[in-house]
Design an enzyme around this catalytic site. Structure first.
Site, PDB file in Angstrom:
ATOM      1  N   ASP A  43       0.996  -1.164  -0.087  1.00  0.00           N
ATOM      2  CA  ASP A  43      -0.066  -0.121   0.096  1.00  0.00           C
ATOM      3  C   ASP A  43       1.008   1.283  -0.103  1.00  0.00           C
ATOM      4  OD1 ASP A  43      -2.436   1.537   0.300  1.00  0.00           O
ATOM      5  OD2 ASP A  43      -1.992   1.842   2.360  1.00  0.00           O
ATOM      6  N   SER A  44       0.158   2.445  -0.264  1.00  0.00           N
ATOM      7  CA  SER A  44       0.993   3.730  -0.097  1.00  0.00           C
ATOM      8  C   SER A  44       1.424   3.698   1.655  1.00  0.00           C
ATOM      9  CB  SER A  44       0.252   4.675  -0.557  1.00  0.00           C
ATOM     10  OG  SER A  44      -0.858   4.565   0.279  1.00  0.00           O
ATOM     11  N   TYR A 101      -0.824   8.662  -1.941  1.00  0.00           N
ATOM     12  CA  TYR A 101      -0.820   8.245  -3.439  1.00  0.00           C
ATOM     13  C   TYR A 101      -2.138   9.141  -4.031  1.00  0.00           C
ATOM     14  CZ  TYR A 101       3.070   4.765  -3.603  1.00  0.00           C
ATOM     15  OH  TYR A 101       4.068   4.111  -3.603  1.00  0.00           O
ATOM     16  N   GLY A 102      -3.030   8.984  -3.397  1.00  0.00           N
ATOM     17  CA  GLY A 102      -4.285   9.295  -3.931  1.00  0.00           C
ATOM     18  C   GLY A 102      -4.494  10.878  -4.407  1.00  0.00           C
ATOM     19  N   ASN A 161      -6.671   0.831  -3.056  1.00  0.00           N
ATOM     20  CA  ASN A 161      -7.562   1.024  -4.260  1.00  0.00           C
ATOM     21  C   ASN A 161      -7.052   1.938  -5.194  1.00  0.00           C
ATOM     22  OD1 ASN A 161     -10.495   0.064  -3.171  1.00  0.00           O
ATOM     23  ND2 ASN A 161      -9.178   0.584  -1.659  1.00  0.00           N
ATOM     24  N   THR A 162      -6.251   2.968  -4.833  1.00  0.00           N
ATOM     25  CA  THR A 162      -5.704   3.993  -5.763  1.00  0.00           C
ATOM     26  C   THR A 162      -4.555   3.335  -6.874  1.00  0.00           C
ATOM     27  OG1 THR A 162      -5.666   5.655  -3.808  1.00  0.00           O
ATOM     28  CG2 THR A 162      -4.165   6.024  -5.818  1.00  0.00           C
ATOM     29  N   GLU A 188      -3.677   7.902   9.359  1.00  0.00           N
ATOM     30  CA  GLU A 188      -2.439   7.996   9.537  1.00  0.00           C
ATOM     31  C   GLU A 188      -2.078   8.371  10.826  1.00  0.00           C
ATOM     32  OE1 GLU A 188       0.401   6.741   7.493  1.00  0.00           O
ATOM     33  OE2 GLU A 188      -0.852   5.756   6.154  1.00  0.00           O
ATOM     34  N   CYS A 225     -10.930   2.809  -0.172  1.00  0.00           N
ATOM     35  CA  CYS A 225      -9.690   2.856   0.388  1.00  0.00           C
ATOM     36  C   CYS A 225      -9.317   2.326   1.437  1.00  0.00           C
ATOM     37  CB  CYS A 225      -9.552   4.621   0.493  1.00  0.00           C
ATOM     38  SG  CYS A 225      -8.106   5.028   1.353  1.00  0.00           S
ATOM     39  N   THR A 226      -8.001   1.404   1.539  1.00  0.00           N
ATOM     40  CA  THR A 226      -7.750   0.629   2.391  1.00  0.00           C
ATOM     41  C   THR A 226      -7.642   1.299   3.849  1.00  0.00           C
ATOM     42  OG1 THR A 226      -5.633   0.532   1.691  1.00  0.00           O
ATOM     43  CG2 THR A 226      -7.114  -1.238   1.028  1.00  0.00           C
TER      44      THR A 226
HETATM   45  N1  DGL Z   1      -4.791   3.174   0.873  1.00  0.00           N
HETATM   46  C1  DGL Z   1      -4.855   3.935  -0.491  1.00  0.00           C
HETATM   47  C2  DGL Z   1      -6.163   3.480  -0.974  1.00  0.00           C
HETATM   48  O1  DGL Z   1      -6.564   2.494  -0.796  1.00  0.00           O
HETATM   49  C3  DGL Z   1      -4.726   5.327  -0.666  1.00  0.00           C
HETATM   50  C4  DGL Z   1      -4.087   6.205   0.550  1.00  0.00           C
HETATM   51  C5  DGL Z   1      -3.304   7.279  -0.247  1.00  0.00           C
HETATM   52  O2  DGL Z   1      -3.738   8.423  -0.680  1.00  0.00           O
HETATM   53  O3  DGL Z   1      -2.267   7.122  -0.482  1.00  0.00           O
HETATM   54  O4  DGL Z   1      -6.470   4.146  -2.194  1.00  0.00           O
END
Ligand code: DGL
Length: 267
Positions: free
Chosen positions: A10-11, A42-43, A74-75, A152, A184-185
């Site tokens: 994940d990010s 990452y989003g 998910n991203t 976070e 989003c996880t």
């Molecule tokens: N956990 C990530 C997801 O499921 C995204 C978090 C991020 O923005 O980095 O999309």
């Protein structure tokens, strides 16, 4: 039979919510987890950047001779899955398909809400998948930019998180949705506040559960389950040590773990 580990990434720490379901569904499997805490979020980044970072992570995980990789984000699943599956000779399990399938099973009135990062919502990945599965379904997506920093930070169950959830969810609730996908996880970490803001009549769908089952089905169909029953501790790697890691492990996995630092930017 295959005793090699499973890569999960994940990010950041959001993917721990997926790791938790994998550990429950497949207790014999060893997990190697990577969270790109140095470059999160990452989003809000471009598809190009998300894909480039993800390729480095995949190279890192492949150095552990993993037998499959779960994209616990998910991203990344919605923006980079096709590129990753094309480039690397390893099976990837993404989170969008299982999430959409669970949502299609749960909705009764075919009006659903998708929460996610800006990059996931703008990819329309859930909308496309849900429309394939259930033509005519109405999908209301909302980018919930503040949920990731709240998670976070470890502010997962407090009034600020609840009011934030209410602000994001109220407009989709007014549209008559009967289910919400946590797209989003990181968001399952805020489950209590999201549930409270959604109310009792709306189902909350966490794709992590169905993702773990997809992985199990894949390993079973290929005869790649680990037959070895001794308990295997997961290994955690982060691109930057975050002081909140242990606290978030406790919320997601029920106990604290140490993380190792790994520099992947040269890969
Ligand atoms: N956990 C990530 C997801 O499921 C995204 C978090 C991020 O923005 O980095 O999309």
């Amino acid at each position: 039979m295959d005793t090699r580990p499973i890569g999960v990434f994940d990010s950041g720490v959001g993917g721990l919510t997926v790791a938790a379901e994998i550990i429950k569904a497949l207790p014999n499997e060893k997990i190697v987890y990577f969270g790109d805490t140095a470059r999160l979020p990452y989003g809000t980044k471009s598809k190009e950047a998300v894909t480039r970072f993800s390729k480095q992570i995949v190279k890192f995980l492949m150095s552990f001779d993993v037998k499959a990789i779960v994209i616990a984000c998910n991203t990344i699943s919605s923006n980079s899955y096709d590129d990753l599956q094309k480039e690397f000779d390893i099976k990837f399990i993404e989170v969008i398909t299982p999430g959409a399938e669970s949502c299609a099973k749960e909705t009764k009135n075919k009006i659903v809400g998708i929460t996610g990062t800006q990059a996931t919502i703008e990819s329309h990945a859930y909308e496309k998948k849900l429309t394939e599965l259930m033509p005519g379904i109405k999908v209301h997506g909302v980018a919930c930019g503040l949920f990731v920093p709240l998670a976070e930070e470890g502010w997962t169950d407090c009034e600020i998180a609840y009011l934030t959830a209410k602000e994001y969810l109220d407009p989709m609730i007014e549209k008559g949705i009967d289910s919400i996908v946590l797209g989003c996880t990181h968001y399952p970490l805020l489950y209590n506040c999201i549930k409270r803001a959604a109310g009792d009549n709306i189902k909350i769908i966490n794709p992590a559960y169905a993702t773990a089952l997809k992985l199990k089905e894949y390993l079973t169909s290929k005869d790649m389950l680990n037959p070895n029953e001794e308990i295997k501790e997961p290994d955690f790697y982060l691109s930057d040590q975050t002081p909140k890691f242990k606290e978030i492990c406790k919320i997601a996995l029920g106990r604290e773990y140490e993380a190792n630092k790994a520099d992947i930017e040269c890969l």
